[in-house]
Motif scaffolding. Structure first.
Motif, PDB file in Angstrom:
ATOM      1  N   ILE A  43       0.850  -1.192   0.000  1.00 41.21           N
ATOM      2  CA  ILE A  43       0.000   0.000   0.000  1.00 41.21           C
ATOM      3  C   ILE A  43       0.883   1.238   0.000  1.00 41.21           C
ATOM      4  O   ILE A  43       0.837   2.037  -0.915  1.00 41.21           O
ATOM      5  CB  ILE A  43      -0.978  -0.017   1.184  1.00 41.21           C
ATOM      6  N   ILE A  44       1.699   1.396   1.009  1.00 40.61           N
ATOM      7  CA  ILE A  44       2.634   2.523   1.028  1.00 40.61           C
ATOM      8  C   ILE A  44       4.070   1.999   1.038  1.00 40.61           C
ATOM      9  O   ILE A  44       4.936   2.531   0.369  1.00 40.61           O
ATOM     10  CB  ILE A  44       2.375   3.433   2.240  1.00 40.61           C
ATOM     11  N   PHE A  45       4.298   0.923   1.772  1.00 47.02           N
ATOM     12  CA  PHE A  45       5.624   0.323   1.886  1.00 47.02           C
ATOM     13  C   PHE A  45       5.581  -1.087   1.308  1.00 47.02           C
ATOM     14  O   PHE A  45       4.564  -1.766   1.420  1.00 47.02           O
ATOM     15  CB  PHE A  45       6.062   0.270   3.350  1.00 47.02           C
ATOM     16  N   PRO A  46       6.662  -1.564   0.701  1.00 45.85           N
ATOM     17  CA  PRO A  46       6.668  -2.939   0.178  1.00 45.85           C
ATOM     18  C   PRO A  46       6.416  -3.951   1.297  1.00 45.85           C
ATOM     19  O   PRO A  46       6.975  -3.853   2.383  1.00 45.85           O
ATOM     20  CB  PRO A  46       8.085  -3.100  -0.385  1.00 45.85           C
ATOM     21  N   GLY A  47       5.540  -4.897   1.025  1.00 39.27           N
ATOM     22  CA  GLY A  47       5.223  -5.927   1.995  1.00 39.27           C
ATOM     23  C   GLY A  47       4.191  -5.545   3.033  1.00 39.27           C
ATOM     24  O   GLY A  47       3.811  -6.358   3.868  1.00 39.27           O
ATOM     25  N   TRP A  48       3.715  -4.310   2.994  1.00 37.63           N
ATOM     26  CA  TRP A  48       2.722  -3.865   3.970  1.00 37.63           C
ATOM     27  C   TRP A  48       1.386  -3.719   3.273  1.00 37.63           C
ATOM     28  O   TRP A  48       1.348  -3.069   2.233  1.00 37.63           O
ATOM     29  CB  TRP A  48       3.139  -2.536   4.595  1.00 37.63           C
ATOM     30  N   PRO A  49       0.362  -4.295   3.688  1.00 40.68           N
ATOM     31  CA  PRO A  49       0.045  -4.842   4.994  1.00 40.68           C
ATOM     32  C   PRO A  49       0.300  -6.332   5.150  1.00 40.68           C
ATOM     33  O   PRO A  49       0.100  -6.878   6.220  1.00 40.68           O
ATOM     34  CB  PRO A  49      -1.441  -4.560   5.117  1.00 40.68           C
ATOM     35  N   GLY A  50       0.693  -7.033   4.122  1.00 39.71           N
ATOM     36  CA  GLY A  50       0.901  -8.465   4.263  1.00 39.71           C
ATOM     37  C   GLY A  50      -0.289  -9.238   3.724  1.00 39.71           C
ATOM     38  O   GLY A  50      -1.113  -8.718   2.981  1.00 39.71           O
TER      39      GLY A  50
END
Length: 131
Positions: A16-23
């Motif tokens: 969403i904003i960071f790679p891997g977030w939210p999972g």
């Protein structure tokens, strides 16, 4: 990692904003939607806030505080934009809901204290966002 270039619906958003977030979990996805909602709400709050008491003797300090608030609002607005660019429908709806609720609470006439005139709406610390 699959990149979407059209809007989709689902909890499998991995950036969403960071790679891997939210999972991959549903709980993480719901937490991410709440975070986007709150981020949008804060952007609206900053857009309608009256936090700086103008002092006639220190325009430089007032201007620097106003500039810091403006920079914060722009930065948070870009984070909301990046979240929406994940092309997840839930994130888009969370951002729209956060901005709408923020406007209802901080910008509309629903919660205005003074009913005399409507000039209070123009006395915010920051100029309105112009898209």
């Amino acid at each position: 990692m699959k990149t979407h270039f059209t809007f989709f619906r689902g909890k499998n958003t991995t950036a969403i904003i960071f790679p891997g977030w939210p999972g991959e979990s549903l709980e993480s996805y719901i937490l991410a939607l709440i975070a986007v909602f709150l981020l949008s709400l804060v952007v609206e709050w900053l857009s309608h806030a009256r936090l700086i008491e103008p002092s006639s003797d220190n325009n430089i300090a007032d201007g620097l505080r106003q500039t810091l608030m403006y920079g914060s609002r722009v930065g948070l607005s870009y984070l909301v934009m990046l979240a929406v660019m994940s092309f997840d429908v839930g994130v888009l709806l969370a951002a729209i809901a956060g901005c709408s609720v923020g406007f209802l609470v901080f910008g509309s006439r629903v919660f205005m204290r003074s009913k005399v005139g409507h000039s209070n709406m123009d006395q915010t610390d920051l100029p309105p966002l112009k898209c």
